[in-house]
Design a protein around this motif. Structure first.
Motif, PDB file in Angstrom:
ATOM      1  N   ARG A  29       0.845  -1.200   0.000  1.00  0.00           N
ATOM      2  CA  ARG A  29       0.000   0.000   0.000  1.00  0.00           C
ATOM      3  C   ARG A  29       0.875   1.243   0.000  1.00  0.00           C
ATOM      4  NH1 ARG A  29      -5.479  -0.721   3.616  1.00  0.00           N
ATOM      5  NH2 ARG A  29      -6.161  -2.721   2.715  1.00  0.00           N
ATOM      6  N   ASP A  30       0.524   2.187  -0.872  1.00  0.00           N
ATOM      7  CA  ASP A  30       1.299   3.423  -0.971  1.00  0.00           C
ATOM      8  C   ASP A  30       1.055   4.354   0.205  1.00  0.00           C
ATOM      9  OD1 ASP A  30       2.379   2.604  -3.388  1.00  0.00           O
ATOM     10  OD2 ASP A  30       0.796   3.553  -4.570  1.00  0.00           O
ATOM     11  N   LEU A  31      -0.171   4.355   0.733  1.00  0.00           N
ATOM     12  CA  LEU A  31      -0.528   5.247   1.828  1.00  0.00           C
ATOM     13  C   LEU A  31      -0.596   4.477   3.130  1.00  0.00           C
ATOM     14  CD1 LEU A  31      -3.296   7.421   0.137  1.00  0.00           C
ATOM     15  CD2 LEU A  31      -0.901   7.997   0.512  1.00  0.00           C
ATOM     16  N   ALA A  32       0.100   4.986   4.124  1.00  0.00           N
ATOM     17  CA  ALA A  32       0.072   4.374   5.454  1.00  0.00           C
ATOM     18  C   ALA A  32      -1.026   5.028   6.285  1.00  0.00           C
ATOM     19  CB  ALA A  32       1.423   4.532   6.140  1.00  0.00           C
ATOM     20  N   VAL A  33      -1.398   4.353   7.354  1.00  0.00           N
ATOM     21  CA  VAL A  33      -2.426   4.850   8.274  1.00  0.00           C
ATOM     22  C   VAL A  33      -1.743   5.314   9.557  1.00  0.00           C
ATOM     23  CG1 VAL A  33      -4.476   4.260   9.616  1.00  0.00           C
ATOM     24  CG2 VAL A  33      -4.173   3.322   7.313  1.00  0.00           C
ATOM     25  N   MET A  34      -2.070   6.525   9.964  1.00  0.00           N
ATOM     26  CA  MET A  34      -1.486   7.097  11.169  1.00  0.00           C
ATOM     27  C   MET A  34      -2.487   6.979  12.318  1.00  0.00           C
ATOM     28  SD  MET A  34      -0.200  11.032  11.745  1.00  0.00           S
ATOM     29  CE  MET A  34       0.601  11.045  10.133  1.00  0.00           C
ATOM     30  N   ARG A  35      -2.049   6.387  13.432  1.00  0.00           N
ATOM     31  CA  ARG A  35      -2.948   6.234  14.566  1.00  0.00           C
ATOM     32  C   ARG A  35      -2.713   7.305  15.619  1.00  0.00           C
ATOM     33  NH1 ARG A  35      -3.444   0.579  17.770  1.00  0.00           N
ATOM     34  NH2 ARG A  35      -1.293   1.067  18.372  1.00  0.00           N
ATOM     35  N   GLU A  36      -1.474   7.609  15.932  1.00  0.00           N
ATOM     36  CA  GLU A  36      -1.171   8.621  16.935  1.00  0.00           C
ATOM     37  C   GLU A  36      -0.164   9.610  16.373  1.00  0.00           C
ATOM     38  OE1 GLU A  36       0.022   7.188  20.712  1.00  0.00           O
ATOM     39  OE2 GLU A  36      -1.713   5.867  20.969  1.00  0.00           O
ATOM     40  N   LEU A  37      -0.255  10.845  16.824  1.00  0.00           N
ATOM     41  CA  LEU A  37       0.658  11.889  16.388  1.00  0.00           C
ATOM     42  C   LEU A  37       0.916  12.827  17.559  1.00  0.00           C
ATOM     43  CD1 LEU A  37       2.162  13.267  13.954  1.00  0.00           C
ATOM     44  CD2 LEU A  37       0.086  14.646  13.656  1.00  0.00           C
TER      45      LEU A  37
END
Length: 241
Positions: free
Chosen positions: A67-75
């Motif tokens: 997958r080209d786009l990752a998923v961000m859970r926390e920032l």
């Protein structure tokens, strides 16, 4: 699987009416792209503030192969950059650095020395009380070592030309190569002695500094075809006398 990473925000690009694409250079995974929801809620405004160019962040990302786009859970903010975002000169420098890095960094693998150099440079820019006119010049010159394109200073002799195509100093111009005449080649040698610790003692006028910036960007373009048109240098050139 979620992975904890340190990141340096490079840029944010509008993707659709609902999402932006944020490019972040990470310590363990290299360049990563994230789809981030747009919005005007307090949470969205806080997230956008954390995703300003060169922001240093901690994040958790879902790593999914293919997958080209990752998923961000926390920032979370890793290091506050109040000075960079409030000082117009530092802000212009940060926009230039982030724009250039977004062009030259394309690798999806971690490079700890490169990441650490950029991270520490951003922290230093934040901390400096003044004398930042040469910061971007110094940063670019030493960035070349991490990208494998630093000029070979061992080949320098007074009166030599600088072969920008091969990154070496030579006794005579090479036909078909991008060359710097001896006077400007000597300036490249001078830059090799500049560091963040002593950059304040190097005195250049606006014309000299802007010429150095043009030469260094041209040198980068010769060795990295991904560098296209940059918008930020024109702004940067108007700041220093």
């Amino acid at each position: 699987m979620y992975e904890k990473l340190r990141g340096i925000v490079l840029n944010t690009i509008r993707y659709s009416d609902k999402h932006n694409i944020v490019h972040i250079y990470t310590d363990g995974r290299g360049l990563m792209s994230f789809a981030v929801p747009q919005g005007k809620t307090p949470a969205a405004r806080m997230r956008n503030a954390l995703l300003m160019p060169l922001s240093l962040v901690n994040l958790e990302a879902a790593i999914r192969n293919g997958r080209d786009l990752a998923v961000m859970r926390e920032l979370q903010r890793n290091y506050p950059l109040a000075s960079i975002y409030s000082d117009p000169v530092k802000n212009a420098i940060s926009l230039f650095i982030s724009e250039l890095l977004a062009h030259v960094i394309q690798e999806p693998e971690g490079n700890e020395p490169l990441f650490r150099y950029i991270e520490q440079s951003v922290q230093l820019l934040e901390q400096l009380p003044g004398q930042v006119a040469n910061f971007h010049i110094c940063f670019l010159y030493h960035l070349g070592a991490h990208l494998g394109i630093q000029p070979n200073m061992e080949s320098y002799r007074k009166g030599y030309w600088f072969d920008m195509s091969d990154g070496v100093f030579v006794a005579a111009a090479v036909r078909g190569h991008a060359m710097l005449q001896p006077q400007e080649a000597q300036a490249i040698h001078l830059l090799s002695r500049m560091s963040f610790a002593n950059m304040g003692v190097f005195r250049f006028n606006r014309e000299e500094r802007n010429r150095m910036l043009d030469v260094i960007i041209s040198y980068y373009r010769l060795h990295n075809a991904a560098i296209g048109t940059l918008r930020s240098p024109d702004i940067l050139k108007q700041l220093f006398v």
